[in-house]
Design a protein around this motif. Sequence first.
Motif, PDB file in Angstrom:
ATOM      1  N   GLN A 195       1.894  10.701  -7.582  1.00 43.97           N
ATOM      2  CA  GLN A 195       2.182   9.269  -7.479  1.00 43.97           C
ATOM      3  C   GLN A 195       3.523   9.025  -6.810  1.00 43.97           C
ATOM      4  OE1 GLN A 195       0.554   9.800 -11.596  1.00 43.97           O
ATOM      5  NE2 GLN A 195       1.416   7.771 -11.736  1.00 43.97           N
TER       6      GLN A 195
ATOM      7  N   GLN B 265       3.964   5.506  -5.376  1.00 41.18           N
ATOM      8  CA  GLN B 265       4.119   4.497  -6.427  1.00 41.18           C
ATOM      9  C   GLN B 265       5.550   4.504  -6.955  1.00 41.18           C
ATOM     10  OE1 GLN B 265       2.793   5.450 -10.320  1.00 41.18           O
ATOM     11  NE2 GLN B 265       2.310   3.359 -10.881  1.00 41.18           N
TER      12      GLN B 265
ATOM     13  N   VAL C  24       2.279   2.130  -2.305  1.00 38.83           N
ATOM     14  CA  VAL C  24       2.039   2.516  -3.694  1.00 38.83           C
ATOM     15  C   VAL C  24       1.003   3.637  -3.804  1.00 38.83           C
ATOM     16  CG1 VAL C  24       0.129   0.942  -4.303  1.00 38.83           C
ATOM     17  CG2 VAL C  24       1.883   1.413  -5.995  1.00 38.83           C
ATOM     18  N   ALA C  25       0.129   3.725  -2.820  1.00 40.45           N
ATOM     19  CA  ALA C  25      -0.989   4.658  -2.933  1.00 40.45           C
ATOM     20  C   ALA C  25      -0.678   6.053  -2.386  1.00 40.45           C
ATOM     21  CB  ALA C  25      -2.207   4.092  -2.227  1.00 40.45           C
TER      22      ALA C  25
ATOM     23  N   HIS D 130       0.781  -1.236   0.000  1.00 38.79           N
ATOM     24  CA  HIS D 130       0.000   0.000   0.000  1.00 38.79           C
ATOM     25  C   HIS D 130       0.817   1.293   0.000  1.00 38.79           C
ATOM     26  CE1 HIS D 130      -3.782   1.945  -0.136  1.00 38.79           C
ATOM     27  NE2 HIS D 130      -3.631   2.576   1.003  1.00 38.79           N
TER      28      HIS D 130
END
Lengths: 242, 644
Positions: B169, B172, B82-83, B80
Motif C-alpha cells: 500500500q 496509499q 492511492v492505488a 488514484h
Amino acid sequence: MNFKLKIWRQENPKTKGKLVDYEVKDISADTSFLEMLDQLNETLILRGENPVSFDSDCREGICGQCGLFINGRAHGPLDQTSTCQLHMRSFKDGETIYVEPFRSSAFPIKKDLRVDRQALDNIIASGGYISVSTGQAPEANQTRISSDEVESAFDAASCIGCGACVASCKNGSAALFTAAKISHLFQLPQGKIEHKKRTQNMVKAMDQLGFGACSNTGACEVECPQGISIRHIALMNKEYWK
Amino acid sequence: MYFSTDTATTPLAKIPEGDLKDKWSNFKTQARLVSPNNRKNYRILVIGTGLSGASAAASLAELGYQVTSFCFQDSPRRAHSVAAQGGVNAMKNYKNDGDSVFRMFYDTLKGGDFRSREANVYRLAECSASLIDQAVAQGVPFAREYSGYLSNRSFGGVQVSRTFYARGQTGQQLLLGAYQAMMRQVHLGKVTCYSRHEMLDLVTENGVAKGILVRNLDTGEISRHGAHAVVLATGGFGKIYYLSTLAMGCNGSAIWRAHKKGAWASCPSWTQIHPTCLPQSGNHQSKLTLMSESLRNDGRIWTPRVKNENRKPQDIPEEDRDYYLERRYPSFGNLAPRDIASRAAKERIDAGHGVGPLKNAVYLDFKDAIANQGKETIVKKYGNLFTMYEKITGINAYEQPMMISPAAHFSMGGLWVDYELSSSISGLYVIGEANFSDHGANRLGANSLLQACVDGYYILPQTLPHYLAQLSKSEKPDTNTAAFEESENQMRTQLRELCQINGSKTVDHFHRELGKILYDKCGLSRTEKGLTAAIEAIRSLRQEFYQDLKIPQNENGINEELEKAGRVADYLEIGELMCIDALSREESCGAHFREEYQTADGEAKRNDRDYAFISCWKSGDPSPVLIKEPLHFEFTKPTERSYK
C-alpha cells in the motif's frame, strides 16, 4: 445468475426517498457487485429511465469511495471487504438484495446511494497530521523504529476513509475513523510531540461535525473493510482524558 | 497525411548550464524568488489531489502562496495515486550494493530507452533521497528491518535494491502523507479545497494561463476561477483503453482541453502496459486490477511448454514448464522491465501457450518461493496482494499459481513541459503523470510515485516562483473578462448539446469500442496498417458518438453519464492523436513497439539517427502539427537496451 434488487432511490437531499424494485438477469458469478449495478444502469438508460447514482472510483478496495449498505451490512456480507471487492458469487441465485446508502446524520444523502462524507476530511484537517513542512525532515534512518511498532501503526494507518464505521454505528460515531488516525501517528516517534493537541482537536472536531458518541458496541470493527480494531478507540480515549 | 511537421520551431527545454550533477543547483542558485511577505498576493490553482497535486498544494501553501485545489473525487484522499502498491524508488544506498545517483539516473534513462532528457532524469534521481526523509517525517510507515532501519526491495529493470515500500500500500500511505500535509494547510486557511469539482476548460489570454472553469459535479453549477498560475496534476489517461488498471474516473480531459488551448502534447501513444494484472474474464469487467510488480521479486512466470495444455498448473511437471523470462533474459529474469515482460507474455499468449479459460494469461508461481522462504515470509511480504487476488478470483494463490495478463497502466506521454515543468503556455505548469518528462518510452516500476512526489514537493516550489516573480505587481486575477465569458458559453453549449443528442447507445458502449480499437492497434504492438485503420475507425466512432449517444437527464445536478460523456468525447480525440503519434514514429522504443522495426530476436529496434527527439504535438486544423525537441546525450551514450 438472476437477482431481485430493492434499491434506495432519492432524487436529491431534500426529497423523500424510497426502495424501488429492479431485476437483473444473466449475471456472471465473477461480476463484481458494482459491475452488476453498472449493467443495471445500462439497461435503465436504454429504457429511458434514470440510472442509480452511486460512488466508486478505484474499484480495487483502496480509495474508499465506494460504500453501500447491502442486506443491512456496510459493504455487504463478507468481512474485511469493500463493496467494490464483493462479487456476485457471494450471493444465492434468485436472491433478493437490499441496497441502501451509508446512512448517518453526519453523512447527508446527495442522491440515491451517494452520501456526503466531507465531515471525515474535516476531522483530518483539524489535526490528523504531523506538522512537518517540505524540507524540514531529517535523514530517514536517523530515527530507528522497530518493525513491530511500524506494523502496529500501519494497522491503524490502513484506514481507507470509507465511513463504514460511521454508517454501522447506531450512534453515528466516527470514533474508529478518528482513533485510527490518532493511533497511527501516536505510535510513531515522529508523531508523539503533537499527540496531545492532535487528540484534543480531532475529538472536538468529531463532536462538532455532528457525529455521535461512541458507546463501545464494536459494530464499527466488525464492518471495517480494513479490519481496524476498536483497541485504537481505547487508546484515543485514554489519551484524551490523560 | 494525418499530420504536418513544423521544422522551424525548436522547443526551448530551458536546461541549465553546467555539468549534469550541477544543473539543478545552478538553476536554484539563479532562480528568481518571491519574498515571503509578497507570496500571499499570488493565487495558484492546482487541479488534481494525487501525489503530485497534493504535495504541490501543500508545499506552495507552506511557502505562503494562496492555493486553490480541485478534485473530481468526493475527497482529495481518493486520487488514484492511492492505488499504487509496490513501492517508491530512492537513492539511499542503504544496502551498500553499489547504488549511486548516477546509476539510478542511468537505469531510468536506459529503462526509458533513451527517450527522455538527461537533465530531467538526473534531477529525479538527485531529489529522490529527500523524499524518503520527508515521507518518514510525515509518518509514512515504510517497512523496517528488525533492527529498526528502513528496508528495501528490488523492482524491474535494476540490479540494486532501492525500492522503499509500505506493505502493498505504498501509494496509499504516501498519498495520505501528502493529503494530510495539504489538509493541514486547509486548516490554516492557506489552501481552499473543492472536491467533486471537475475542470472543464483552461482560460488563456494572449497565450497566458489566467484560470479555469470548473463544474460542481453535485449541483451542475459552473464557476470561474482566476489565478496567477495554473498547475495541472491530473494524472494519466490509460483509462482510454476502457479496461485498464486505472480508477473509473481517471481521465485526460484537463490536459486535452489545455492542449486545445495551445499546450503541446508529447508522445501520447507511449502507454505502459503492465505485465502483472488480472486477465479479462468476460464482458462484464469495468477494470483490470493490477497485481504489484513486487510479486516478480519472488514469483516465477511461466507458461506450459505445449500448446493448449489441459492439466492443472500444479500437475504440470518442471520439464513441461517454460519459464520464458528466465530463458530469454537470464540476467534480469523475472525482473525484466515492464514493456519487455508484457511483450514476452503477449508473444507466448499469441503463440498458443496462454492459460486460463480464455487462454489469455500466464502463470505467476510462488511454489518455489514458499518452499525456500516458508509461507510465513511470503504472507508477510505479499499477504494483502494474495488476499486481494482471492477476493477477485476466488483462487488461493498459496496453493496454485496466479494467472496474470498485461493491461494498460501508465501514460508516459502527456503535456510537454520544459525543465521548469512549464507547458508551452505561459503560467500553465504540468506535474506528475500528466506531463511528459522523466520516463521516456518506458517507466521503471516504483518511479511513478517518485516522480509525482519530486515534482510536487521539490521542483515546482522552486520553478513556479521563478515565473511568478517576473509578473507585473499590479496583475490581479480577474474572471470578468471576455476570455472567461467565451469559455463559459462554449462549455455550457457543449454540455447541453451532449444531453440533447438523445440517441440509442450509452457512453460506456462508445468507451468500450474505443478501448478495443486502441488495445488492438495502438497497444502492445503497432503497425502502419493497423494504426491507419485505427484512425479511420476512431473517426467514424466519434461521428457516431455525436449522433447516437444517449444521456438521461440534463446538465443540472448529479449526472454521471454526462461526466463520462465529456471524458469519452475527449478520449475520442486523444485516441486519434495517440495513433497519429505512433504512426509518425517509425522506430520501436520502450513501450512503443512497431512491428516493422524489431531486431532478429524480436526486441525493440531504436533509430537514434532519425528519432532521437521528443514529439511535441500542437493542436492544428485540419491536422495536428509535429514539432521536434531533439534529445542531446552529453553524459551518456545511448546503447542497445539489453536485459539479457
